[in-house]
Design a protein around this motif. Sequence first.
Motif, PDB file in Angstrom:
ATOM      1  N   ARG A 242     -68.957 -92.705 -49.913  1.00 33.03           N
ATOM      2  CA  ARG A 242     -70.763 -92.252 -50.610  1.00 33.03           C
ATOM      3  C   ARG A 242     -71.644 -92.569 -50.506  1.00 33.03           C
ATOM      4  NH1 ARG A 242     -68.308 -91.715 -55.778  1.00 33.03           N
ATOM      5  NH2 ARG A 242     -70.118 -91.719 -56.542  1.00 33.03           N
ATOM      6  N   THR A 243     -72.786 -92.190 -49.882  1.00 36.32           N
ATOM      7  CA  THR A 243     -73.983 -91.601 -50.069  1.00 36.32           C
ATOM      8  C   THR A 243     -74.960 -91.298 -50.892  1.00 36.32           C
ATOM      9  OG1 THR A 243     -74.985 -92.077 -48.645  1.00 36.32           O
ATOM     10  CG2 THR A 243     -74.668 -89.260 -48.466  1.00 36.32           C
ATOM     11  N   ALA A 244     -76.563 -91.460 -51.416  1.00 37.58           N
ATOM     12  CA  ALA A 244     -77.587 -90.733 -51.834  1.00 37.58           C
ATOM     13  C   ALA A 244     -78.360 -90.143 -50.847  1.00 37.58           C
ATOM     14  CB  ALA A 244     -77.824 -92.409 -52.728  1.00 37.58           C
ATOM     15  N   LEU A 245     -78.665 -89.029 -51.293  1.00 34.44           N
ATOM     16  CA  LEU A 245     -79.624 -87.830 -50.581  1.00 34.44           C
ATOM     17  C   LEU A 245     -81.245 -88.141 -51.336  1.00 34.44           C
ATOM     18  CD1 LEU A 245     -80.174 -86.730 -48.310  1.00 34.44           C
ATOM     19  CD2 LEU A 245     -79.020 -85.101 -49.341  1.00 34.44           C
ATOM     20  N   ASP A 246     -81.839 -88.395 -50.391  1.00 35.64           N
ATOM     21  CA  ASP A 246     -83.455 -88.023 -51.080  1.00 35.64           C
ATOM     22  C   ASP A 246     -83.574 -87.408 -50.299  1.00 35.64           C
ATOM     23  OD1 ASP A 246     -85.423 -88.553 -53.094  1.00 35.64           O
ATOM     24  OD2 ASP A 246     -86.454 -90.403 -51.874  1.00 35.64           O
ATOM     25  N   GLU A 247     -84.313 -86.261 -51.165  1.00 35.50           N
ATOM     26  CA  GLU A 247     -85.159 -84.790 -50.399  1.00 35.50           C
ATOM     27  C   GLU A 247     -85.969 -84.571 -51.740  1.00 35.50           C
ATOM     28  OE1 GLU A 247     -81.711 -81.872 -49.559  1.00 35.50           O
ATOM     29  OE2 GLU A 247     -82.680 -81.416 -51.558  1.00 35.50           O
ATOM     30  N   ILE A 248     -86.711 -83.765 -50.688  1.00 32.81           N
ATOM     31  CA  ILE A 248     -88.082 -82.794 -50.818  1.00 32.81           C
ATOM     32  C   ILE A 248     -88.213 -81.545 -50.562  1.00 32.81           C
ATOM     33  CG2 ILE A 248     -90.884 -82.060 -50.706  1.00 32.81           C
ATOM     34  CD1 ILE A 248     -89.833 -85.181 -52.037  1.00 32.81           C
ATOM     35  N   ALA A 249     -87.924 -80.549 -52.134  1.00 32.99           N
ATOM     36  CA  ALA A 249     -87.766 -79.143 -51.652  1.00 32.99           C
ATOM     37  C   ALA A 249     -89.393 -78.538 -51.378  1.00 32.99           C
ATOM     38  CB  ALA A 249     -86.956 -78.179 -52.062  1.00 32.99           C
ATOM     39  N   TRP A 250     -89.499 -78.013 -50.366  1.00 33.04           N
ATOM     40  CA  TRP A 250     -90.170 -76.971 -50.478  1.00 33.04           C
ATOM     41  C   TRP A 250     -90.516 -75.507 -50.850  1.00 33.04           C
ATOM     42  CZ3 TRP A 250     -95.823 -77.852 -50.506  1.00 33.04           C
ATOM     43  CH2 TRP A 250     -96.308 -77.594 -50.520  1.00 33.04           C
ATOM     44  N   GLN A 251     -90.904 -74.875 -51.870  1.00 33.33           N
ATOM     45  CA  GLN A 251     -90.225 -73.538 -51.876  1.00 33.33           C
ATOM     46  C   GLN A 251     -91.980 -72.702 -52.122  1.00 33.33           C
ATOM     47  OE1 GLN A 251     -88.251 -74.619 -55.772  1.00 33.33           O
ATOM     48  NE2 GLN A 251     -86.450 -74.936 -55.214  1.00 33.33           N
ATOM     49  N   ARG A 252     -91.045 -70.984 -51.999  1.00 32.00           N
ATOM     50  CA  ARG A 252     -92.353 -70.104 -52.071  1.00 32.00           C
ATOM     51  C   ARG A 252     -91.695 -69.540 -53.035  1.00 32.00           C
ATOM     52  NH1 ARG A 252     -93.436 -64.695 -50.867  1.00 32.00           N
ATOM     53  NH2 ARG A 252     -91.711 -65.529 -48.811  1.00 32.00           N
ATOM     54  N   TRP A 253     -92.086 -68.950 -54.024  1.00 32.06           N
ATOM     55  CA  TRP A 253     -91.806 -68.620 -55.364  1.00 32.06           C
ATOM     56  C   TRP A 253     -91.783 -66.602 -54.971  1.00 32.06           C
ATOM     57  CZ3 TRP A 253     -87.899 -69.489 -59.532  1.00 32.06           C
ATOM     58  CH2 TRP A 253     -87.753 -71.175 -59.109  1.00 32.06           C
ATOM     59  N   SER A 254     -91.775 -66.119 -56.009  1.00 30.58           N
ATOM     60  CA  SER A 254     -92.201 -64.179 -55.285  1.00 30.58           C
ATOM     61  C   SER A 254     -91.666 -64.324 -56.736  1.00 30.58           C
ATOM     62  CB  SER A 254     -91.024 -63.127 -54.436  1.00 30.58           C
ATOM     63  OG  SER A 254     -91.666 -62.095 -54.961  1.00 30.58           O
ATOM     64  N   GLY A 255     -92.214 -64.105 -57.718  1.00 30.79           N
ATOM     65  CA  GLY A 255     -92.276 -63.611 -59.654  1.00 30.79           C
ATOM     66  C   GLY A 255     -91.405 -64.968 -59.861  1.00 30.79           C
TER      67      GLY A 255
END
Length: 125
Positions: free
Chosen positions: A91-104
């Motif tokens: 078992r583990t925990a993952l701390d993550e940042i998501a950088w997104q570009r949205w189109s509409g």
Amino acid sequence: MPAVEVVQRFVAMVEAGRYVEAIEQFYTEDASMQENQNEPRRGRAVLAAHEGSVLARMKEVSTRPGTQLVVDGDRVVIRWRFELAYADGRRTALDEIAWQRWSGDLIAEECFYYDPAQHHIEVKP
């Protein structure tokens, strides 16, 4: 530029554990997804299939509630915290940042940033 409410619906779907469905509903047909500096995966069908294959190797995946997000025009930043239970019992925990570009109201590009060493830090349930 996505409405904040749309981004919140996306986050709620992920927090509910509906990962593949979130990709199918909230990503453009030609979306790309990249982890750290790895080669990006391209195409919604490819992204959904990859997510399904990752989930198939897990005993359990959950997203902690209370996700933090910032919406600035067509850019969205999300801080995720996942708890992973591998099929072999780790078992583990993952701390993550998501950088997104949205189109509409859909995600066109996404890059995840996380420390890969987190996959090897075992946590107690």
